[in-house]
Design a protein around this motif. Structure first.
Motif, short mmCIF file in Angstrom:
data_model
loop_
_atom_site.label_atom_id
_atom_site.label_comp_id
_atom_site.label_asym_id
_atom_site.label_seq_id
_atom_site.Cartn_x
_atom_site.Cartn_y
_atom_site.Cartn_z
N ASP B 165 0.83 -1.19 0.00
CA ASP B 165 0.00 0.00 0.00
C ASP B 165 0.88 1.25 0.00
O ASP B 165 0.62 2.21 -0.71
CB ASP B 165 -0.91 -0.03 1.23
CG ASP B 165 -2.03 0.97 1.12
OD1 ASP B 165 -2.48 1.22 -0.03
OD2 ASP B 165 -2.44 1.53 2.14
N ASP B 166 1.96 1.20 0.81
CA ASP B 166 2.86 2.35 0.92
C ASP B 166 3.48 2.73 -0.42
O ASP B 166 3.74 3.90 -0.68
CB ASP B 166 4.01 2.03 1.90
CG ASP B 166 3.56 2.22 3.34
OD1 ASP B 166 2.47 2.79 3.54
OD2 ASP B 166 4.30 1.79 4.25
N GLY B 168 2.09 2.39 -3.22
CA GLY B 168 1.06 2.81 -4.16
C GLY B 168 0.60 1.75 -5.12
O GLY B 168 0.28 2.04 -6.27
N ILE B 169 0.54 0.51 -4.66
CA ILE B 169 0.00 -0.54 -5.51
C ILE B 169 -1.49 -0.67 -5.20
O ILE B 169 -1.86 -0.91 -4.05
CB ILE B 169 0.74 -1.87 -5.28
CG1 ILE B 169 2.14 -1.74 -5.86
CG2 ILE B 169 0.00 -3.03 -5.94
CD1 ILE B 169 3.02 -2.91 -5.59
N PRO B 170 -2.35 -0.51 -6.19
CA PRO B 170 -3.78 -0.62 -5.92
C PRO B 170 -4.17 -2.04 -5.55
O PRO B 170 -3.55 -3.00 -6.02
CB PRO B 170 -4.43 -0.20 -7.26
CG PRO B 170 -3.36 -0.41 -8.28
CD PRO B 170 -2.05 -0.24 -7.60
N ASP B 171 -5.18 -2.18 -4.71
CA ASP B 171 -5.67 -3.48 -4.26
C ASP B 171 -4.55 -4.36 -3.72
O ASP B 171 -4.31 -5.46 -4.23
CB ASP B 171 -6.40 -4.19 -5.41
CG ASP B 171 -6.95 -5.54 -4.97
OD1 ASP B 171 -7.29 -5.68 -3.77
OD2 ASP B 171 -7.02 -6.46 -5.81
N GLY B 174 -5.27 -8.17 -2.91
CA GLY B 174 -5.40 -9.08 -4.05
C GLY B 174 -4.09 -9.26 -4.77
O GLY B 174 -3.73 -10.38 -5.16
N ARG B 175 -3.32 -8.18 -4.91
CA ARG B 175 -2.10 -8.25 -5.69
C ARG B 175 -1.01 -9.05 -4.99
O ARG B 175 -0.07 -9.50 -5.63
CB ARG B 175 -1.58 -6.84 -6.01
CG ARG B 175 -2.56 -6.02 -6.80
CD ARG B 175 -2.91 -6.65 -8.11
NE ARG B 175 -1.97 -6.31 -9.18
CZ ARG B 175 -1.91 -6.96 -10.33
NH1 ARG B 175 -2.72 -7.97 -10.55
NH2 ARG B 175 -1.05 -6.61 -11.25
N LYS B 177 -1.30 -11.90 -4.00
CA LYS B 177 -1.41 -13.29 -4.46
C LYS B 177 -1.07 -13.44 -5.93
O LYS B 177 -1.24 -14.51 -6.50
CB LYS B 177 -2.82 -13.81 -4.21
CG LYS B 177 -3.15 -13.97 -2.73
CD LYS B 177 -4.52 -14.60 -2.58
CE LYS B 177 -5.25 -14.10 -1.35
NZ LYS B 177 -6.57 -13.55 -1.66
N ARG B 190 7.86 -1.22 -8.04
CA ARG B 190 7.20 -0.85 -6.78
C ARG B 190 7.21 -2.03 -5.81
O ARG B 190 7.40 -1.86 -4.60
CB ARG B 190 5.76 -0.41 -7.03
CG ARG B 190 5.66 0.99 -7.59
CD ARG B 190 4.26 1.30 -8.02
NE ARG B 190 4.24 2.50 -8.86
CZ ARG B 190 3.88 3.70 -8.40
NH1 ARG B 190 3.48 3.84 -7.17
NH2 ARG B 190 3.91 4.75 -9.19
N MET B 192 9.45 -4.36 -5.74
CA MET B 192 10.83 -4.45 -5.25
C MET B 192 11.06 -3.45 -4.13
O MET B 192 11.71 -3.75 -3.14
CB MET B 192 11.83 -4.17 -6.39
CG MET B 192 11.97 -5.28 -7.39
SD MET B 192 12.45 -6.84 -6.64
CE MET B 192 14.05 -6.42 -5.97
N MET B 195 9.36 -4.60 -1.03
CA MET B 195 10.13 -5.68 -0.44
C MET B 195 11.33 -5.13 0.32
O MET B 195 11.64 -5.53 1.43
CB MET B 195 10.62 -6.57 -1.57
CG MET B 195 10.73 -8.01 -1.24
SD MET B 195 10.86 -8.89 -2.81
CE MET B 195 12.32 -9.80 -2.47
#
Lengths: 427, 380
Positions: B165-166, B168-171, B174-175, B177, B190, B192, B195
């Protein structure tokens, strides 16, 4: 900026739900068919092994070896018999049976034997030996032999492939992962083994393991020890100095009569161990599969080494190290799972290869010894029975058909597995 | 996009934080075995200092030793063929009680593992290949977390979602998985970053994080990194050869050439007043939009001009910029040590240039350049 998290509802979850961890379900149609066929084949061949290797009540011969040469080379019972087949079928029936039929229908024995139509002929035909898949030259049922042979071939194929894949993967992966001098030394060992004629290696392995089995049965080592001990005890009575093992050996060598006497006592003390026939068969087969597996891992090791070398330089390995994963963890968690593809493909190839090698070695007399059947040596026998006058086609066709279908099924399963484990292919 | 030169009010208040260096590289020399030939000296006498909250840009052409310097600080240089010849990399693992400083080059492999990903994290150039294709990105983020944190799988998963989330990946739920190939290049980068930052490292090594991405995504990623760096008081070493990226994002710039630092200054000084001919050539060769020219200036045009090497203050006393393709000056006083013919000399306030160790500098024992400069504290 560039933060779209503020409206999560507007962004659909796209594909995330579909990519689950249950990859086994993505194996594909042909893979499922292959698995079904293999499961059926395994259940049939391995499940019937106790029956085929066992013997009928009151008999000493196992079922796969049971047969009357008089009813040899008969085609499958549902096939059209020609004159020769009919003549041999008749010959296989006791003449008393035909005598009874002749009495029953009030005709002479010659007439009964010659009749091709009518109730008398049918009554005689009811006593003919019948084989669902025909019989071989010794009158043994091909069907039973195929069942027993299937159990042995599949067992050897799978076990040898597992041994070769296991050793090859670990060996090749370690060589590539360690790199440098370790890699060089390990791969030179493989090169040297490659250079040796593999038959030589197989023979050496087979002979060595046979010797171990013989030693176990006759207890020769235990006997020798006991004889030496007795000699030492005997010598110590007449000597003041301590007696060494060497003294005992020298004394025994120079005094063969005494040695013989001790040997007889030793044989009484350590009688030959009983080893059951199935156990002996199992040991023979085990020797063979260790020999095949122990030789065929070389190719696997090379394939895997090449794969690991290319994977090792991938950035994700570096990035796994950069988040603090240990070398072992990188190896087990990041390298091995990426090897599933080549491993599965090679394994599906290694199984047929092992089955073929087994038949070749059996032909040389190292492997499965007649009368024990395997698909490979059944096919080999069938080929030698094929001639221009009488084809005896069933002896070649059925073993080859089973072998071919099993290998095809294995390829289907291999392909299915590879696709299922490759996340890029799954949808 | 926020312009780098516009002061951010909340950043100003925290200016007192940047007082002690986060990492200090002193006289680092790394060489590689070349099989038959002589050893390759990839890094030779590199000195640099990085402060918390600082974006420290390392600029230079391919093979100048930027990545090897970064890799050395995580001991990720393959050894052999690599070897640490000399020097130390001091890293402050905590701020309490005056700080716990360690020499990263002397740490054992197991100690190093507790630093990697935990205190220092790294993001790589190739987001396409930096993720393991057979695991979901969630698995990989969770792995990074569980290696360093005493978290259950469930907690780690939640931390992973927050990290996604930090960046900026939407959902993010769900993502987590999804597999790497289901992401675009920018999204993968993003991931990476998520992580790398999941364990809240004190220093982030960004090895050309935007080279493989197109310019709009580049801008987004760099803005994101700047944002996260400010939020977490994190230092960042930004390795790049894109001077535009440097001008926009860096606080301090270190120009490297042939394994040595040729110039070290704050971002304004470096761009306004480059002192080493190589840096001048580098800056002159950038095409300017709206400024029509038939031919661009090449680096060679600048560094091949002997006059360029006489512009440094003190040139009359025999202080000339170091340049590997030049004959050393006649009064060279080579010391018996790696890079013994070279001094990283302070030529002005907050400005260092690599020069030959001539007669005049025979006894010069300059300490590592030290610049706690931060653009946000010194708007221009």
């Amino acid at each position: 900026m560039a933060r779209s998290t503020s409206q999560p509802d507007s962004v659909p979850a796209l594909i995330a739900e579909k990519s689950s961890h249950a990859r086994w379900t993505q194996i594909g149609k042909s893979g499922v068919i292959g698995i079904g066929f293999l499961a059926f084949m395994f259940a049939l061949c391995l499940g019937s092994l106790p029956w085929t290797l066992g013997s009928a009540v009151g008999e000493d011969v196992p079922r796969y070896d049971e047969g009357d040469p008089k009813s040899g080379r008969l085609p499958p019972s549902w096939w059209v018999y020609d004159e020769q087949d009919i003549a041999r079928s008749r010959a296989a029936v006791d003449s008393e049976v035909y005598q009874q039929i002749a009495d029953e229908y009030n005709i002479s024995l010659e007439e009964t034997l010659d009749s091709t139509k009518g109730p008398a002929a049918e009554a005689g035909a009811a006593h003919w030996p019948r084989f669902l898949l025909g019989s071989d030259q010794l009158g043994r049922s091909l069907g039973v032999r195929l069942l027993a042979g299937g159990g042995i071939s599949l067992g050897i194929g799978i076990a040898a492939a597992m041994i070769s894949v296991g050793i090859g993967t670990i060996y090749g992966a370690i060589a590539a992962y360690m790199g440098g001098a370790v890699d060089s030394v390990m791969m030179r060992v493989v090169d040297v083994l490659y250079g040796l004629p593999y038959i030589l290696l197989v023979v050496l392995l087979a002979v060595a393991s046979n010797a171990k089995v013989d030693e176990y049965i006759s207890q020769s080592r235990a006997k020798e020890k006991w004889i030496q001990k007795q000699a030492i005890v005997m010598l110590e009575q007449s000597s003041t100095q301590p007696v060494t093992k060497r003294d005992a050996r020298e004394y025994l060598a120079g005094n063969s009569a005494y040695r013989e006497e001790l040997f007889v006592q030793a044989t009484q003390k350590y009688p030959p161990r009983e080893i059951s026939k199935p156990m002996r068969t199992f040991l023979d087969v085990a020797t063979l599969l260790i020999a095949i597996g122990g030789v065929s891992w070389l190719t696997m090791a090379r394939v895997i080494r090449g794969q690991v070398l290319s994977l090792k330089n991938q950035q994700f390995v570096e990035s796994a190290r950069a988040v603090g994963a240990s070398g072992r963890r990188v190896f087990v968690r990041h390298l091995l799972p990426n090897l599933i593809g080549p491993i599965v493909v090679y394994a599906t190839l290694a199984v047929p290869q092992a089955i073929l090698q087994e038949s070749f070695l059996s032909f040389l007399g190292i492997g499965v010894k007649p009368p024990l059947p395997s698909w490979g040596n059944l096919a080999a026998e069938g080929l030698s029975e094929l001639n221009t006058f009488r084809s005896h086609w069933w002896l070649l066709l059925f073993p080859c058909l089973l072998l071919g279908m099993t290998l095809l099924a294995m390829n289907f399963v291999g392909e299915g597995l590879r696709e299922a484990f490759d996340p890029k292919r799954s949808r | 996009m926020t312009d780098a030169t516009i002061p951010q009010p909340e950043a100003k208040k925290t200016s007192a934080v940047a007082e002690q260096p986060l990492m200090q590289v002193k006289n680092l020399a790394v060489s590689f075995d070349n099989g038959s030939g002589p050893r390759i000296q990839a890094v030779d006498g590199v000195m640099m200092t990085i402060y918390p909250r600082q974006t420290f840009a390392v600029v230079g052409e391919s093979g100048c030793g930027k990545s090897v310097t970064a890799m050395s600080s995580m001991q990720l240089v393959p050894r052999p063929p690599g070897r640490f010849d000399r020097g130390e990399i001091l890293f402050r693992r905590s701020n309490e009680d005056g700080g716990h400083v360690v020499n990263l080059l002397e740490m054992s492999e197991s100690e190093m593992r507790s630093v990697r990903g935990n205190d220092i994290a790294m993001i790589f150039q190739e987001p396409m290949t930096s993720l393991n294709p057979v695991y979901t990105v969630g698995d990989q983020i969770v792995e990074a977390i569980t290696l360093h944190r005493d978290a259950t799988a469930k907690e780690a998963w939640q931390i992973g979602i927050d990290a996604m989330d930090d960046v900026g990946i939407p959902d993010p739920e769900g993502r987590m998985k999804a597999y790497p190939h289901q992401f675009s290049g920018g999204m993968r980068q993003r991931v990476m970053i998520a992580m790398a930052l999941a364990c809240r490292p004190r220093l982030l090594l960004a090895d050309e994080p935007t080279t493989a991405l197109d310019v709009t995504i580049q801008a987004q990623i760099l803005e994101l990194l700047k944002d996260l760096k400010a939020k977490r008081d994190m230092g960042m070493m930004l390795i790049t050869h894109d001077l535009g990226v440097v001008a926009e994002n860096a606080d301090v710039v270190c120009v490297m050439y042939a394994g040595r630092v040729v110039e070290f200054a704050n971002v304004y000084d470096l761009f306004d007043d480059p002192r080493h001919p190589y840096t001048r050539g580098l800056l002159a060769s950038i095409p300017t939009i709206g400024h029509r020219r038939d031919r661009l200036v090449t680096i060679a045009e600048v560094v091949d001009n002997p006059e360029e090497f006489k512009k440094l203050p003190g040139a009359d006393q025999g202080i000339t910029p170091w340049w590997p393709w030049h004959e050393p000056p006649k009064d060279l006083k080579r010391r018996d040590e790696p890079a013994g013919d070279y001094v990283l000399r302070k030529v002005a306030k907050d400005h260092w240039v690599g020069v030959w160790r001539t007669e005049a500098l025979a006894d010069d024992n300059s300490p590592a350049p030290d610049l706690s400069f931060c653009v946000t504290d010194n708007p221009q």
